[in-house]
Design a protein around this motif. Structure first.
Motif, mmCIF file in Angstrom:
data_model
loop_
_atom_site.group_PDB
_atom_site.id
_atom_site.type_symbol
_atom_site.label_atom_id
_atom_site.label_comp_id
_atom_site.label_asym_id
_atom_site.label_seq_id
_atom_site.Cartn_x
_atom_site.Cartn_y
_atom_site.Cartn_z
ATOM 1 N N CYS A 3 55.120 39.755 -1.345
ATOM 2 C CA CYS A 3 54.308 38.915 -0.553
ATOM 3 C C CYS A 3 52.805 39.319 -1.616
ATOM 4 C CB CYS A 3 53.394 40.976 -0.002
ATOM 5 S SG CYS A 3 54.207 41.564 1.456
ATOM 6 N N SER A 4 53.020 39.928 -2.578
ATOM 7 C CA SER A 4 51.816 39.367 -3.735
ATOM 8 C C SER A 4 52.123 38.430 -4.115
ATOM 9 C CB SER A 4 51.772 40.524 -4.899
ATOM 10 O OG SER A 4 51.435 41.973 -4.728
ATOM 11 N N ALA A 5 53.109 37.643 -5.128
ATOM 12 C CA ALA A 5 54.441 36.439 -5.183
ATOM 13 C C ALA A 5 53.642 35.462 -4.227
ATOM 14 C CB ALA A 5 55.680 36.169 -5.182
ATOM 15 N N ALA A 6 53.494 35.264 -3.071
ATOM 16 C CA ALA A 6 53.030 34.276 -1.998
ATOM 17 C C ALA A 6 51.484 34.363 -2.104
ATOM 18 C CB ALA A 6 53.215 34.966 -0.686
ATOM 19 N N LEU A 7 50.995 35.481 -1.879
ATOM 20 C CA LEU A 7 49.364 35.226 -2.247
ATOM 21 C C LEU A 7 48.601 34.603 -3.846
ATOM 22 C CD1 LEU A 7 47.453 38.523 -0.407
ATOM 23 C CD2 LEU A 7 48.242 35.699 0.785
ATOM 24 N N GLU A 8 49.377 34.913 -4.068
ATOM 25 C CA GLU A 8 49.407 34.318 -6.010
ATOM 26 C C GLU A 8 49.763 32.300 -5.849
ATOM 27 O OE1 GLU A 8 51.070 36.585 -9.392
ATOM 28 O OE2 GLU A 8 50.982 38.636 -8.037
ATOM 29 N N GLU A 9 50.492 32.359 -5.657
ATOM 30 C CA GLU A 9 50.679 31.306 -5.215
ATOM 31 C C GLU A 9 49.583 30.705 -4.105
ATOM 32 O OE1 GLU A 9 54.494 28.176 -3.363
ATOM 33 O OE2 GLU A 9 54.912 29.865 -4.178
ATOM 34 N N ALA A 10 49.479 31.265 -3.053
ATOM 35 C CA ALA A 10 48.783 29.904 -2.698
ATOM 36 C C ALA A 10 46.581 30.246 -3.451
ATOM 37 C CB ALA A 10 48.784 31.202 -0.527
ATOM 38 N N ALA A 11 46.742 31.246 -3.697
ATOM 39 C CA ALA A 11 45.438 31.447 -4.368
ATOM 40 C C ALA A 11 45.422 30.930 -5.546
ATOM 41 C CB ALA A 11 44.779 33.095 -3.891
ATOM 42 N N GLY A 12 46.014 30.442 -6.164
ATOM 43 C CA GLY A 12 46.079 30.080 -7.328
ATOM 44 C C GLY A 12 45.018 28.918 -7.039
ATOM 45 N N PRO A 13 45.544 27.911 -6.698
ATOM 46 C CA PRO A 13 44.501 26.361 -6.909
ATOM 47 C C PRO A 13 42.974 27.092 -6.594
ATOM 48 C CG PRO A 13 46.397 26.147 -5.921
ATOM 49 C CD PRO A 13 46.463 27.801 -5.985
ATOM 50 N N ALA B 170 49.209 34.275 6.986
ATOM 51 C CA ALA B 170 47.374 33.694 7.348
ATOM 52 C C ALA B 170 47.105 34.021 6.612
ATOM 53 C CB ALA B 170 47.371 35.354 8.562
ATOM 54 N N LEU B 171 46.947 35.070 5.557
ATOM 55 C CA LEU B 171 46.275 34.701 4.267
ATOM 56 C C LEU B 171 46.401 33.727 3.474
ATOM 57 C CD1 LEU B 171 46.274 38.719 3.645
ATOM 58 C CD2 LEU B 171 44.396 37.479 4.028
ATOM 59 N N SER B 172 47.702 33.540 3.342
ATOM 60 C CA SER B 172 48.114 32.128 2.138
ATOM 61 C C SER B 172 47.709 31.587 2.558
ATOM 62 C CB SER B 172 49.658 32.578 2.448
ATOM 63 O OG SER B 172 50.214 33.363 1.322
ATOM 64 N N ASP B 173 47.919 30.873 4.303
ATOM 65 C CA ASP B 173 47.137 29.746 4.842
ATOM 66 C C ASP B 173 45.538 29.560 4.899
ATOM 67 O OD1 ASP B 173 50.034 29.061 5.861
ATOM 68 O OD2 ASP B 173 49.066 29.351 7.901
ATOM 69 N N ARG B 174 45.067 31.067 4.782
ATOM 70 C CA ARG B 174 43.387 30.792 4.507
ATOM 71 C C ARG B 174 43.105 30.068 3.776
ATOM 72 N NH1 ARG B 174 39.617 29.544 6.468
ATOM 73 N NH2 ARG B 174 37.254 30.420 6.364
ATOM 74 N N ALA B 175 43.472 30.956 1.669
ATOM 75 C CA ALA B 175 43.783 30.175 1.353
ATOM 76 C C ALA B 175 44.261 29.044 0.643
ATOM 77 C CB ALA B 175 44.524 31.172 -0.188
ATOM 78 N N ARG B 176 44.343 27.789 1.328
ATOM 79 C CA ARG B 176 44.473 26.726 1.049
ATOM 80 C C ARG B 176 44.309 25.823 2.020
ATOM 81 N NH1 ARG B 176 50.463 28.481 0.967
ATOM 82 N NH2 ARG B 176 50.809 28.646 3.067
ATOM 83 N N GLN B 177 43.380 26.324 2.487
ATOM 84 C CA GLN B 177 42.185 26.510 3.472
ATOM 85 C C GLN B 177 40.951 25.961 2.937
ATOM 86 O OE1 GLN B 177 41.832 28.260 7.173
ATOM 87 N NE2 GLN B 177 43.982 27.667 8.352
ATOM 88 N N LEU B 178 40.758 26.572 2.227
ATOM 89 C CA LEU B 178 39.319 27.680 1.564
ATOM 90 C C LEU B 178 39.119 26.712 0.401
ATOM 91 C CD1 LEU B 178 38.268 30.859 1.942
ATOM 92 C CD2 LEU B 178 37.483 28.861 2.915
ATOM 93 N N THR B 179 41.021 26.085 -0.433
ATOM 94 C CA THR B 179 41.142 24.982 -1.900
ATOM 95 C C THR B 179 40.195 23.932 -1.349
ATOM 96 O OG1 THR B 179 42.719 26.373 -1.760
ATOM 97 C CG2 THR B 179 42.306 24.700 -3.281
ATOM 98 N N GLY B 180 38.571 24.167 -1.644
ATOM 99 C CA GLY B 180 38.211 22.789 -1.994
ATOM 100 C C GLY B 180 37.182 22.232 -1.713
ATOM 101 N N GLN B 181 36.996 23.973 -0.156
ATOM 102 C CA GLN B 181 35.492 23.444 0.372
ATOM 103 C C GLN B 181 34.694 24.051 -0.158
ATOM 104 O OE1 GLN B 181 36.738 25.174 4.677
ATOM 105 N NE2 GLN B 181 38.029 23.744 5.001
ATOM 106 N N GLY B 182 33.425 23.426 -0.149
ATOM 107 C CA GLY B 182 32.290 24.587 -0.002
ATOM 108 C C GLY B 182 32.315 24.787 -2.441
ATOM 109 N N GLY B 183 31.378 25.284 -2.314
ATOM 110 C CA GLY B 183 31.518 25.940 -3.967
ATOM 111 C C GLY B 183 32.877 27.246 -3.856
#
Length: 187
Positions: free
Chosen positions: A122-132, A68-81
């Motif tokens: 867990c951390s690896a998945a979040l790092e990959e998702a939030a990297g962008p 869910a946190l990984s999906d959320r990072a991908r959703q927020l990438t490119g949105q707003g500031g």
């Protein structure tokens, strides 16, 4: 017979994981592996066969939340500031870690060398998702170059672990995390 053993192993895994989710929700990362085994109706060796380390158990219990946190990072990438998007995601990481007992421990870095037993999925998945998400904030000059997602996760986890015994851990964790992000200088 091998198919039956695999089916039994799958049932044991599912039963152990269900019990572990309840135990971790009640007792956090310190949930007793022996109690999990007893409640699941299996021996402690069976629990350890499926989850060779406490971290492996915590990561399995936290899997859906990490997705869910990984999906959320991908959703927020490119949105707003870019800074606002990154901070919104980090606020959600902190909130999840406060609410989901054991998640902060699953995300904590233990200093072990990466490898099949020590890799923190867990951390690896979040790092990959939030990297962008972070890269965009760095590119926009909203975050200092050299900051990594691992740094941010470590900061969030540290704040959550430091406040978990506070009477209002969510409020305290959010305040301290925001203080760390904004710094000590006035506005």
């Amino acid at each position: 017979m091998p198919d039956r053993q695999r089916a039994d192993a799958r049932r044991n895994y599912a039963r152990i994981l269900g019990v572990a989710e309840a135990e971790v929700a009640a007792h956090g990362a310190a949930a007793s592996l022996e109690q999990i085994a007893r409640t699941a109706g299996v021996g402690s060796a069976t629990v350890r066969r499926h989850f060779p380390t406490r971290r492996a158990l915590l990561e399995a219990v936290s899997h859906k939340r990490i997705e869910a946190l990984s999906d959320r990072a991908r959703q927020l990438t490119g949105q707003g500031g870019s800074r606002a998007a990154l901070l919104e995601w980090l606020d959600e990481v902190v909130a999840y870690c406060v609410d989901a007992r054991g998640l902060a421990a699953a995300l904590a870095y233990d200093g072990a060398e990466p490898g099949p037993v020590h890799e923190n999925s867990c951390s690896a998945a979040l790092e990959e998702a939030a990297g962008p998400l972070l890269s965009r904030a760095v590119q926009d000059g909203a975050v200092a170059a050299g900051v990594t997602v691992a740094d941010l996760i470590t900061l969030a986890v540290g704040v959550v672990l430091a406040t978990e015994l506070h009477p209002e851990p969510g409020t305290r964790a959010h305040r301290l995390f925001r203080l760390a992000v904004s710094g000590l200088s006035p506005g």
